[in-house]
Scaffold this active site. Structure first.
Site, mmCIF file in Angstrom:
data_model
loop_
_atom_site.group_PDB
_atom_site.id
_atom_site.type_symbol
_atom_site.label_atom_id
_atom_site.label_comp_id
_atom_site.label_asym_id
_atom_site.label_seq_id
_atom_site.Cartn_x
_atom_site.Cartn_y
_atom_site.Cartn_z
ATOM 1 N N ALA B 10 0.668 -1.030 -0.139
ATOM 2 C CA ALA B 10 0.133 -0.147 0.030
ATOM 3 C C ALA B 10 0.672 1.289 -0.027
ATOM 4 O O ALA B 10 0.776 2.006 -0.859
ATOM 5 C CB ALA B 10 -0.947 -0.078 1.216
ATOM 6 N N ARG B 21 1.281 10.109 -11.180
ATOM 7 C CA ARG B 21 0.018 11.158 -11.633
ATOM 8 C C ARG B 21 0.656 12.582 -12.136
ATOM 9 O O ARG B 21 -0.136 13.133 -12.953
ATOM 10 C CB ARG B 21 -1.068 11.186 -10.863
ATOM 11 C CG ARG B 21 -1.838 10.153 -10.754
ATOM 12 C CD ARG B 21 -2.914 9.806 -9.644
ATOM 13 N NE ARG B 21 -3.810 11.228 -9.814
ATOM 14 C CZ ARG B 21 -4.933 11.419 -9.113
ATOM 15 N NH1 ARG B 21 -4.923 10.803 -8.040
ATOM 16 N NH2 ARG B 21 -5.609 12.353 -9.190
ATOM 17 N N SER B 40 0.106 -4.370 -3.714
ATOM 18 C CA SER B 40 -0.900 -3.471 -3.195
ATOM 19 C C SER B 40 -2.232 -4.378 -2.674
ATOM 20 O O SER B 40 -3.149 -4.100 -3.341
ATOM 21 C CB SER B 40 -1.296 -2.574 -4.429
ATOM 22 O OG SER B 40 -0.356 -1.434 -4.702
ATOM 23 N N CYS B 44 -5.569 -6.896 5.520
ATOM 24 C CA CYS B 44 -6.682 -7.019 6.385
ATOM 25 C C CYS B 44 -7.678 -7.997 5.660
ATOM 26 O O CYS B 44 -8.536 -8.331 6.699
ATOM 27 C CB CYS B 44 -7.455 -5.618 6.548
ATOM 28 S SG CYS B 44 -6.164 -4.330 6.861
ATOM 29 N N ASN B 318 -1.685 3.953 3.383
ATOM 30 C CA ASN B 318 -2.514 4.256 2.179
ATOM 31 C C ASN B 318 -2.171 6.002 2.348
ATOM 32 O O ASN B 318 -1.724 6.629 1.317
ATOM 33 C CB ASN B 318 -3.826 4.045 1.978
ATOM 34 C CG ASN B 318 -3.736 2.648 1.046
ATOM 35 O OD1 ASN B 318 -3.635 2.636 -0.085
ATOM 36 N ND2 ASN B 318 -4.033 1.353 1.727
ATOM 37 N N TYR B 439 -30.720 11.870 12.507
ATOM 38 C CA TYR B 439 -31.904 11.251 12.976
ATOM 39 C C TYR B 439 -33.003 10.646 12.105
ATOM 40 O O TYR B 439 -33.433 11.517 11.356
ATOM 41 C CB TYR B 439 -32.248 11.810 14.283
ATOM 42 C CG TYR B 439 -33.710 11.363 14.604
ATOM 43 C CD1 TYR B 439 -33.707 10.077 15.230
ATOM 44 C CD2 TYR B 439 -34.822 11.988 14.681
ATOM 45 C CE1 TYR B 439 -35.081 9.416 15.474
ATOM 46 C CE2 TYR B 439 -35.947 11.358 15.086
ATOM 47 C CZ TYR B 439 -36.083 10.270 15.428
ATOM 48 O OH TYR B 439 -37.323 9.523 15.901
#
Lengths: 461, 461
Positions: B10, B21, B40, B44, B318, B439
């Site tokens: 990551a 980029r 990458s 988890c 990340n 709510y």
């Protein structure tokens, strides 16, 4: 000392309860008058009651009169306050039997809101329902049950219903009536349902409404109701006549302040009661001595636009009532204002907003940019991952977060809270990109949709 | 200009992507070395892969080497960097065939973390697994499948597994192995699983762990592994011997910085690389020229305690990688630090925390009060309403929100985000009571559990 509370719902009874917690019965006598039959109920739950998702009305009542009385709060339902004499410190009260007066030292004005009713809605025929009080819900349920036959939730199945007004209540009621088996048309004057979200997000709501089988008619204005034999028969619009066995009005509400006005209590710019931060009623000459107000009858400050608005929501009513009661009881609390947070559900579509919409941001004079992203509620590979659309508004140049809107099929609506707390704290979207939000595959992609949206709009600053 | 990235997960690949980029291939050549087989990926997600909830390994890979190469990022898996020569600006690289050197102008150090392995874990017998890389997950899956028979998720059913370490990974792996049909014992040295939450909240986690049929052994220290015929057979503890066909180690990780240390790059107080806000590696003499770092090999600032910590989480990796890449690419971005937010799920129990736990608040020197409340995820009357426990810590006297913990069966974990944004903005719990959170009955009681908890602790200030 004696406090009289006008209105026995969330605001008034929260105030009464908080004051009672701080002052004994010998210090403060509390007398509350409620013109309806119920106290402290969840009006927001009515559509789910009508839709047979929840039982009612008892389940929707947080606290009944007997419980209040046990706690030393004398609340009387079926009692309408019809006049206030500020000079004499008395109110005039009417019940089914008689009219009488009661004296007060403190007045807690919590009369709520009243439905907007255009002239055409002023019709004595049966089958026409507002949807504001628990009594309204009970009346509609009774009416539906009065039809012959009866479907999943009782009678009404196969009948025609027209819901007028496409706001939160209108959409929720339309869904409820579909659940009861009625053919439902939803008529909305503007171009989209839920005009509190931007048109692109509203289009997603419109799809969900139509997906429920509701006939959605936007850009349509109601002109009259057709009735015969004392029953409503159809809704006449500028785009044709729609047959109706039952009509539900969801045209919004305005502050119920006629009584205050008649008593010479000054009204604010929206027609609601203006208060200070502690919920004391204020006018051009300052605080109105001994008069407090909270809930749907008051106006509030929008903390992003700075504008004074009328935002009739139970969540604000509860908070304002609590603040008033703490102050009345000798404590200190303030209600600083609102930021326009609202969430709802249409079938399985969750819709949420906070801060300003594009229209509101424009009206407030902000120069702003927006960004919209598609992401998922969970890691893309995790079971149950479904799409979510997030739109964010930020002030051009400064990057100040102005508002956010979320539409998604699961675990979407309450994500608005992260934005709400960020709006509240005047965060910039650039700062938001660093936020340490919860991440685990069952709950979010590694970049939460909230953060992806913040990143995208930050890139435009 | 040429950038060499050490580590293809990551942090390193986020940095590479962001730099790419902003800079064309003629401006910046990017060469990334990953010693494992994957780039990458979502570490988890491994417990869910082992638990057969998600497919793998491809589904857990966000971007593969071919995709990176297409974007002008030359990433080579199976390549381990074995040395750095800062003076010569070269790295030594080893793959299965040969060892070679490559020159760099910029070095992006993202070597991640390495599992903590006590001496007894240093055992060549089979059946012993770390659980840090996708390769670890693949190895465990292959081992389980090697058993005769095979249950829901392949082989292993009815065998004995011992998971050592009751943190997030340990608990998630224990559940995964139960899903695969193994008999699972979870051994934790401290008094509770997930010691990152307070003991009273940890007790709820312990109940959930036991509810899954996991044998939970807290306060138990592992002393050795018993092996025979090159296979693990049992785990020897100070409280008896536990049979084991497979052992999973979840003893935490430490920064993988030996390579940096050997190259003379200074390490921080935790053994991780210290960086400035832009992710440039720093030492006693300031910024180490041209050396950047991000992810599990770095240390971070806890924004509440002010302490420097090692917090190896993909979400930080990340963000840090992105920040490094933006800066390398000529932009500007900062990573201010963390506030200790973490969420996980044990069966249907959601567990979340942010800010400081009681233990951490004490260690930081705060004088504080806590409050714990029980509420529900939805309006109490709404279908699907289930209990939720929320605990809040606030600084005595000031009311500064220090931390929060949530345990509940539905729609609980991500509520931590509201607290996280509040902690980030240094809100007081009193101010929190006014927050305009979402709510509607399907999503919250009229007072959200977050607000109820804030109210309760505010009452103690």
């Amino acid at each position: 000392m004696r406090m009289i509370v006008i209105g026995g719902d969330a605001a008034g009874m929260s105030a009464a309860s908080q004051a009672r917690r701080r002052l004994g019965r010998d210090e403060l006598e509390i007398l509350a008058f409620e013109r309806g039959d119920f106290t402290s109920y969840s009006a927001c739950g009515i559509p789910y009651w009508v839709g047979s998702l929840v039982d009612g009305p008892d389940e929707l009542i947080a606290r009944d009169p007997a419980t209040f009385r046990k706690d030393g709060i004398d609340v009387r339902t079926g009692h309408e306050v019809t006049g206030i004499d500020l000079g004499a410190r008395t109110v005039t009260v009417r019940n089914s039997d008689r009219t009488f007066t009661e004296g007060f030292d403190l007045l807690m004005y919590a009369a709520g809101a009243q439905p907007v009713r255009p002239p055409w809605a002023d019709n004595p025929a049966s089958g026409i329902f507002g949807m504001q009080t628990l009594g309204d819900g009970a009346a509609l349920n009774a009416w539906l049950s009065s039809f012959e036959g009866g479907g999943r939730g009782g009678g009404g199945e196969g009948r025609d219903a027209v819901v007028i007004g496409g706001g939160y209540i209108g959409v929720e009621m339309a869904e409820a009536l579909v659940r009861r088996g009625l053919r439902v048309t939803l008529v909305e004057r503007s171009g989209q349902p839920m005009s509190t979200v931007d048109p692109d997000m509203g289009a997603l709501v419109a799809d969900a409404v139509r997906g429920l089988g509701i006939e959605l008619r936007t850009g349509v204005t109601v002109q009259a109701l057709e009735t015969s034999d004392d029953r409503v028969r159809a809704v006449v619009t500028d785009d044709g006549t729609i047959p109706a066995d039952v009509v539900v009005l969801g045209l919004g509400v305005r502050p119920n302040t006629a009584l205050a006005d008649a008593a010479g209590i000054p009204l604010g710019v929206t027609g609601g009661l203006a208060t200070d931060l502690r919920q004391r009623v204020t006018g051009p000459d300052g605080v109105v001595d001994g008069v407090w107000a909270a809930g749907d009858c008051t106006e509030v400050t929008h903390l992003v636009s700075g504008k004074t608005m009328h935002v009739p929501l139970g969540t604000h009513a509860n908070k304002q009532g609590r603040v008033a009661g703490i102050n009345i009881g000798g404590g200190y609390a303030t209600f600083p204002g609102v930021i326009g947070t609202a969430v709802t559900k249409i079938c399985d579509l969750e819709v949420a907003r906070t801060g300003l919409s594009s229209r509101e941001a424009e009206a407030a004079g902000f120069r702003f940019v927006t960004a919209t992203i598609e992401s998922t509620n969970r890691a893309g590979y995790f079971p149950g991952a479904v799409p979510m659309t997030v739109k964010v508004l930020a002030e051009k140049d400064t990057g100040l977060l102005l508002g956010a809107q979320i539409v998604g099929r699961a675990e979407a609506a309450k994500r608005i809270d992260a934005f709400a707390v960020a709006v509240w704290n005047r965060m910039t979207v650039t700062e938001m990109t660093a936020l340490d939000l919860g991440y685990a595959p069952p709950f979010a992609p590694v970049w939460d949709p909230v953060l992806i949206a913040a990143r995208k709009v930050a890139d435009k600053i």
